[in-house]
Design an enzyme around this catalytic site. Structure first.
Site, PDB file in Angstrom:
ATOM      1  N   CYS A 170       0.846  -1.191   0.000  1.00  0.00           N
ATOM      2  CA  CYS A 170       0.000   0.000   0.000  1.00  0.00           C
ATOM      3  C   CYS A 170       0.884   1.244   0.000  1.00  0.00           C
ATOM      4  O   CYS A 170       1.879   1.312   0.726  1.00  0.00           O
ATOM      5  CB  CYS A 170      -0.971  -0.021   1.173  1.00  0.00           C
ATOM      6  SG  CYS A 170      -0.622   1.121   2.495  1.00  0.00           S
ATOM      7  N   GLU A 171       0.549   2.196  -0.852  1.00  0.00           N
ATOM      8  CA  GLU A 171       1.427   3.346  -1.023  1.00  0.00           C
ATOM      9  C   GLU A 171       1.323   4.340   0.137  1.00  0.00           C
ATOM     10  O   GLU A 171       2.135   5.247   0.239  1.00  0.00           O
ATOM     11  CB  GLU A 171       1.146   4.049  -2.360  1.00  0.00           C
ATOM     12  CG  GLU A 171      -0.198   4.727  -2.459  1.00  0.00           C
ATOM     13  CD  GLU A 171      -0.428   5.302  -3.849  1.00  0.00           C
ATOM     14  OE1 GLU A 171       0.270   4.885  -4.785  1.00  0.00           O
ATOM     15  OE2 GLU A 171      -1.307   6.168  -3.989  1.00  0.00           O
ATOM     16  N   HIS A 172       0.348   4.145   1.005  1.00  0.00           N
ATOM     17  CA  HIS A 172       0.214   5.067   2.133  1.00  0.00           C
ATOM     18  C   HIS A 172       1.070   4.664   3.324  1.00  0.00           C
ATOM     19  O   HIS A 172       1.495   5.513   4.099  1.00  0.00           O
ATOM     20  CB  HIS A 172      -1.256   5.160   2.573  1.00  0.00           C
ATOM     21  CG  HIS A 172      -2.159   5.625   1.481  1.00  0.00           C
ATOM     22  ND1 HIS A 172      -3.373   5.035   1.193  1.00  0.00           N
ATOM     23  CD2 HIS A 172      -1.995   6.596   0.564  1.00  0.00           C
ATOM     24  CE1 HIS A 172      -3.920   5.635   0.173  1.00  0.00           C
ATOM     25  NE2 HIS A 172      -3.112   6.589  -0.243  1.00  0.00           N
ATOM     26  N   HIS A 173       1.307   3.363   3.482  1.00  0.00           N
ATOM     27  CA  HIS A 173       2.061   2.896   4.651  1.00  0.00           C
ATOM     28  C   HIS A 173       3.258   2.012   4.281  1.00  0.00           C
ATOM     29  O   HIS A 173       3.992   1.574   5.170  1.00  0.00           O
ATOM     30  CB  HIS A 173       1.138   2.104   5.576  1.00  0.00           C
ATOM     31  CG  HIS A 173      -0.050   2.880   6.058  1.00  0.00           C
ATOM     32  ND1 HIS A 173      -1.278   2.848   5.414  1.00  0.00           N
ATOM     33  CD2 HIS A 173      -0.181   3.732   7.098  1.00  0.00           C
ATOM     34  CE1 HIS A 173      -2.116   3.631   6.050  1.00  0.00           C
ATOM     35  NE2 HIS A 173      -1.491   4.183   7.081  1.00  0.00           N
ATOM     36  N   GLN A 208      -5.526  -0.459  -3.678  1.00  0.00           N
ATOM     37  CA  GLN A 208      -6.218  -1.611  -4.261  1.00  0.00           C
ATOM     38  C   GLN A 208      -7.142  -1.208  -5.424  1.00  0.00           C
ATOM     39  O   GLN A 208      -7.253  -1.914  -6.420  1.00  0.00           O
ATOM     40  CB  GLN A 208      -7.011  -2.325  -3.166  1.00  0.00           C
ATOM     41  CG  GLN A 208      -7.630  -3.635  -3.634  1.00  0.00           C
ATOM     42  CD  GLN A 208      -8.373  -4.356  -2.521  1.00  0.00           C
ATOM     43  OE1 GLN A 208      -7.998  -4.263  -1.362  1.00  0.00           O
ATOM     44  NE2 GLN A 208      -9.426  -5.065  -2.874  1.00  0.00           N
ATOM     45  N   HIS A 252      -5.363  -5.957   4.292  1.00  0.00           N
ATOM     46  CA  HIS A 252      -4.330  -4.934   4.353  1.00  0.00           C
ATOM     47  C   HIS A 252      -3.646  -4.933   5.724  1.00  0.00           C
ATOM     48  O   HIS A 252      -4.304  -4.709   6.731  1.00  0.00           O
ATOM     49  CB  HIS A 252      -4.952  -3.552   4.095  1.00  0.00           C
ATOM     50  CG  HIS A 252      -5.461  -3.389   2.688  1.00  0.00           C
ATOM     51  ND1 HIS A 252      -4.926  -2.478   1.815  1.00  0.00           N
ATOM     52  CD2 HIS A 252      -6.435  -4.041   2.015  1.00  0.00           C
ATOM     53  CE1 HIS A 252      -5.562  -2.563   0.650  1.00  0.00           C
ATOM     54  NE2 HIS A 252      -6.484  -3.500   0.750  1.00  0.00           N
ATOM     55  N   CYS A 280      -1.791  -2.754   6.893  1.00  0.00           N
ATOM     56  CA  CYS A 280      -1.835  -1.427   7.533  1.00  0.00           C
ATOM     57  C   CYS A 280      -3.099  -1.272   8.377  1.00  0.00           C
ATOM     58  O   CYS A 280      -3.105  -0.526   9.353  1.00  0.00           O
ATOM     59  CB  CYS A 280      -1.706  -0.299   6.517  1.00  0.00           C
ATOM     60  SG  CYS A 280      -2.958  -0.266   5.239  1.00  0.00           S
TER      61      CYS A 280
HETATM   62 ZN   LIG Z   1      -2.185   1.429   3.995  1.00  0.00          ZN
END
Ligand SMILES: [Zn+2]
Length: 182
Positions: free
Chosen positions: A71-74, A112, A140, A142
């Site tokens: 995931c590109e956020h975490h 996703q 996920h 995260c």
């Molecule tokens: Zn994430």
């Protein structure tokens, strides 16, 4: 990248010199390079090299393709299953190439939703089929590791193009077929 991982270890209060961590920066950078190797691969090329002309216009489904992405956020993994279907119009594609395509997009930083629509639109553009359907079910880390509610919840995303979008029966058939256990 090794230097960055060493800095990271220091930043969280670790000692990169201690026995167990000595080769960690090297291992982590190798792992990250592997998880993101999709950036150096061209998804369209994979498909273009495996197109065949065939008189077949029924639904083709490849289901339960394993996906592992970050995931590109975490920068934490999300993983699960991907199901891909299309209805050919003259052109079909080698089934293993669909699996490869999923992997190439999966081995990049993703959300996703985008992963799902990139797979669908790439197949749609390359094959010009009557329609394409892609469903991804994923968990996920995260969400799971940070203790966000519903730790075993699964995120489901779908991208429906062509007849999969316009024809309810086609979409239902696809959803029904990916539900059935092997
Ligand atoms: Zn994430």
């Amino acid at each position: 990248m090794k230097d960055l991982i060493e800095q990271l270890l220091r930043a969280i209060g670790e000692d990169p010199e201690r026995e167990g961590l000595k080769r960690t920066p090297e291992r982590v950078s190798k792992a990250i390079q592997f998880f993101t190797k999709g950036y150096s691969e061209n998804p369209r090329e994979i498909l273009n090299n495996a197109l065949f002309v065939e008189d077949y216009d029924e639904m083709v489904i490849v289901k339960d393709i394993d996906i592992f992405s970050l995931c590109e956020h975490h920068l934490l993994p999300f993983f699960g299953k991907c199901h891909v279907a299309y209805i050919p119009r003259r052109r079909i594609i080698g089934l293993s190439k669909i699996v490869r395509l999923v992997e190439v997009y999966g081995r990049r930083l993703q959300v996703q939703e985008r992963l799902t629509s990139q797979i669908a639109s790439t197949i749609h553009d390359a094959l010009d089929p009557y329609g394409v359907g892609v469903v991804i079910e994923a968990q996920h880390l995260c969400m799971m590791m940070r203790g966000v509610e519903k730790q075993n919840s699964i995120a489901i995303t779908s991208s429906m193009l062509g007849t999969f979008r316009t024809n309810v029966e086609t979409r239902m058939e696809f959803m029904e077929l990916i539900k059935s256990k092997r």
